[in-house]
Write a protein that holds these residues in place. Structure first.
Motif, PDB file in Angstrom:
ATOM      1  N   GLY A  59       0.677  -1.200  -0.445  1.00 40.60           N
ATOM      2  CA  GLY A  59       0.312  -0.121   0.148  1.00 40.60           C
ATOM      3  C   GLY A  59       0.812   1.137   0.094  1.00 40.60           C
ATOM      4  O   GLY A  59       0.488   2.636  -0.241  1.00 40.60           O
ATOM      5  N   MET A  60       2.113   1.075   0.307  1.00 35.63           N
ATOM      6  CA  MET A  60       3.635   2.496  -0.249  1.00 35.63           C
ATOM      7  C   MET A  60       3.881   2.837  -1.304  1.00 35.63           C
ATOM      8  O   MET A  60       4.037   1.117  -2.229  1.00 35.63           O
ATOM      9  N   LEU A  61       4.002   3.593  -1.763  1.00 33.72           N
ATOM     10  CA  LEU A  61       4.234   4.060  -3.027  1.00 33.72           C
ATOM     11  C   LEU A  61       5.484   5.196  -2.646  1.00 33.72           C
ATOM     12  O   LEU A  61       5.447   5.760  -2.073  1.00 33.72           O
ATOM     13  N   VAL A  62       6.603   4.140  -2.840  1.00 29.21           N
ATOM     14  CA  VAL A  62       7.565   4.673  -2.492  1.00 29.21           C
ATOM     15  C   VAL A  62       8.870   5.054  -3.827  1.00 29.21           C
ATOM     16  O   VAL A  62       8.489   4.261  -4.643  1.00 29.21           O
ATOM     17  N   TRP A  63       9.296   6.879  -3.450  1.00 30.06           N
ATOM     18  CA  TRP A  63       9.397   7.220  -4.307  1.00 30.06           C
ATOM     19  C   TRP A  63      10.431   8.523  -3.972  1.00 30.06           C
ATOM     20  O   TRP A  63      10.161   8.609  -2.789  1.00 30.06           O
ATOM     21  N   GLY A  64      10.959   8.653  -5.333  1.00 30.02           N
ATOM     22  CA  GLY A  64      11.712  10.447  -4.638  1.00 30.02           C
ATOM     23  C   GLY A  64      13.553   9.800  -4.314  1.00 30.02           C
ATOM     24  O   GLY A  64      13.838   8.579  -4.302  1.00 30.02           O
ATOM     25  N   PHE A  65      13.759  10.442  -2.915  1.00 21.17           N
ATOM     26  CA  PHE A  65      14.713  10.821  -2.946  1.00 21.17           C
ATOM     27  C   PHE A  65      14.871   9.026  -1.603  1.00 21.17           C
ATOM     28  O   PHE A  65      16.231   8.333  -1.912  1.00 21.17           O
ATOM     29  N   THR A  66      13.825   8.840  -1.461  1.00 20.49           N
ATOM     30  CA  THR A  66      13.832   7.835  -0.438  1.00 20.49           C
ATOM     31  C   THR A  66      13.817   6.096  -1.629  1.00 20.49           C
ATOM     32  O   THR A  66      14.676   5.320  -1.053  1.00 20.49           O
ATOM     33  N   ALA A  67      13.266   6.333  -2.720  1.00 28.21           N
ATOM     34  CA  ALA A  67      13.525   5.414  -3.184  1.00 28.21           C
ATOM     35  C   ALA A  67      14.512   5.048  -4.616  1.00 28.21           C
ATOM     36  O   ALA A  67      15.794   4.060  -4.432  1.00 28.21           O
ATOM     37  N   GLY A  68      15.675   7.044  -4.737  1.00 26.11           N
ATOM     38  CA  GLY A  68      16.808   6.253  -5.016  1.00 26.11           C
ATOM     39  C   GLY A  68      17.847   5.454  -3.999  1.00 26.11           C
ATOM     40  O   GLY A  68      18.631   5.139  -4.562  1.00 26.11           O
ATOM     41  N   VAL A  69      17.196   6.347  -2.984  1.00 24.83           N
ATOM     42  CA  VAL A  69      18.761   5.131  -1.449  1.00 24.83           C
ATOM     43  C   VAL A  69      17.928   3.913  -1.258  1.00 24.83           C
ATOM     44  O   VAL A  69      19.413   2.785  -1.687  1.00 24.83           O
ATOM     45  N   LEU A  70      17.591   3.309  -1.962  1.00 23.24           N
ATOM     46  CA  LEU A  70      17.020   2.350  -1.103  1.00 23.24           C
ATOM     47  C   LEU A  70      17.049   1.644  -2.892  1.00 23.24           C
ATOM     48  O   LEU A  70      17.647   0.397  -2.384  1.00 23.24           O
ATOM     49  N   SER A  71      17.086   1.706  -4.076  1.00 23.21           N
ATOM     50  CA  SER A  71      17.512   1.735  -4.973  1.00 23.21           C
ATOM     51  C   SER A  71      19.097   1.003  -5.574  1.00 23.21           C
ATOM     52  O   SER A  71      19.718  -0.267  -5.634  1.00 23.21           O
ATOM     53  N   ALA A  72      19.641   2.030  -4.881  1.00 22.64           N
ATOM     54  CA  ALA A  72      21.214   1.922  -5.032  1.00 22.64           C
ATOM     55  C   ALA A  72      21.754   0.805  -3.694  1.00 22.64           C
ATOM     56  O   ALA A  72      22.783   0.004  -4.221  1.00 22.64           O
ATOM     57  N   LEU A  73      21.175   1.345  -2.907  1.00 21.78           N
ATOM     58  CA  LEU A  73      21.303   0.350  -1.845  1.00 21.78           C
ATOM     59  C   LEU A  73      21.203  -1.775  -2.369  1.00 21.78           C
ATOM     60  O   LEU A  73      21.971  -2.478  -1.597  1.00 21.78           O
ATOM     61  N   LEU A  74      19.687  -2.186  -2.308  1.00 21.73           N
ATOM     62  CA  LEU A  74      19.568  -3.384  -2.898  1.00 21.73           C
ATOM     63  C   LEU A  74      21.052  -3.792  -4.387  1.00 21.73           C
ATOM     64  O   LEU A  74      21.144  -4.761  -3.957  1.00 21.73           O
ATOM     65  N   GLU A  75      21.152  -2.679  -4.774  1.00 19.29           N
ATOM     66  CA  GLU A  75      22.043  -2.819  -6.095  1.00 19.29           C
ATOM     67  C   GLU A  75      23.561  -3.355  -5.166  1.00 19.29           C
ATOM     68  O   GLU A  75      24.399  -4.231  -5.746  1.00 19.29           O
TER      69      GLU A  75
END
Length: 225
Positions: free
Chosen positions: A177-193
């Motif tokens: 139920g959460m659409l995570v985007w912007g700064f938060t999603a960018g940091v998350l995406s980088a950490l997952l990679e």
């Protein structure tokens, strides 16, 4: 399986990679050598039923800025904060009732500049060694608190990109139920990679953000224009 210090083995690849992390791993925008308001966010990794997760909050819809947007706990530094970790832990305690003693700080990531607000943000990576119940302490600011499983964050079915009316395009996650985007999603995406957890996902899946959406904060994998 854990190390002697209690940090789980699944965190080892990420911690090893963060030893050489640079601003460029998270954003195309260089951090100014001076200026900007110092702030910090807490990227708190925990574990439930043997599976890793990350703590996230959703801002109240009534806020003047970033209304309704999921985010890491965090905020601006206070004069009494010893460092970025102290800021992140203090803010998390104020926002969701997180006990600082339940957290092991692991690393401070590079400082990242958010030009739309002129914040210089230090993401603080931490391990939640003694998890406990958390909840919005100020409902007028925080509407919801959730622990999002990493397995669901990396599921290709839950990944997409979003396009802001300004033309900005960046990574996003649609989880619980959460659409995570912007700064938060960018940091998350980088950490997952960096951790080697990410899975291939359809980059051509793009959702349009409403015209009323606030200007985003660029981070990894973003584009403007």
């Amino acid at each position: 399986m854990t190390r002697a210090n209690g940090v789980p083995e699944w965190l080892r690849p990420l911690l090893d990679r963060l030893g050489t992390a640079r601003v460029e791993d998270f954003t195309r925008l260089p951090t100014p050598p001076e200026g900007g308001r110092a702030s910090a966010v807490l990227v708190l990794l925990g574990e439930q039923h043997g599976e890793p997760d990350v703590l996230m909050l959703q801002r109240a819809e009534t806020l003047r800025t970033h209304a309704g947007q999921p985010a890491f706990p965090g905020g601006a530094s206070d004069p009494g904060d010893a460092d970025a970790a102290a800021t992140a832990l203090r803010e998390a305690e104020e926002e969701v009732g997180l006990a600082p003693a339940s957290v092991t700080v692991l690393a401070q990531l590079p400082q990242l500049w958010i030009p739309v607000s002129d914040f210089v943000v230090t993401p603080v990576l931490a391990w939640w060694h003694a998890p406990h119940e958390v909840h919005p302490r100020a409902p007028e600011e925080v509407a919801r608190v959730a622990r999002l499983p990493v397995a669901e964050l990396v599921d290709p079915a839950n990944r997409l990109q979003v396009r802001h009316p300004s033309g900005w395009v960046g990574p996003a996650f649609q989880v619980r139920g959460m659409l995570v985007w912007g700064f938060t999603a960018g940091v998350l995406s980088a950490l997952l990679e960096m951790a080697g957890w990410a899975r291939p996902w359809p980059r051509d899946r793009i959702a349009e953000l409403p015209v009323s959406t606030p200007q985003p904060a660029p981070a990894a994998g973003t584009d403007v224009g």
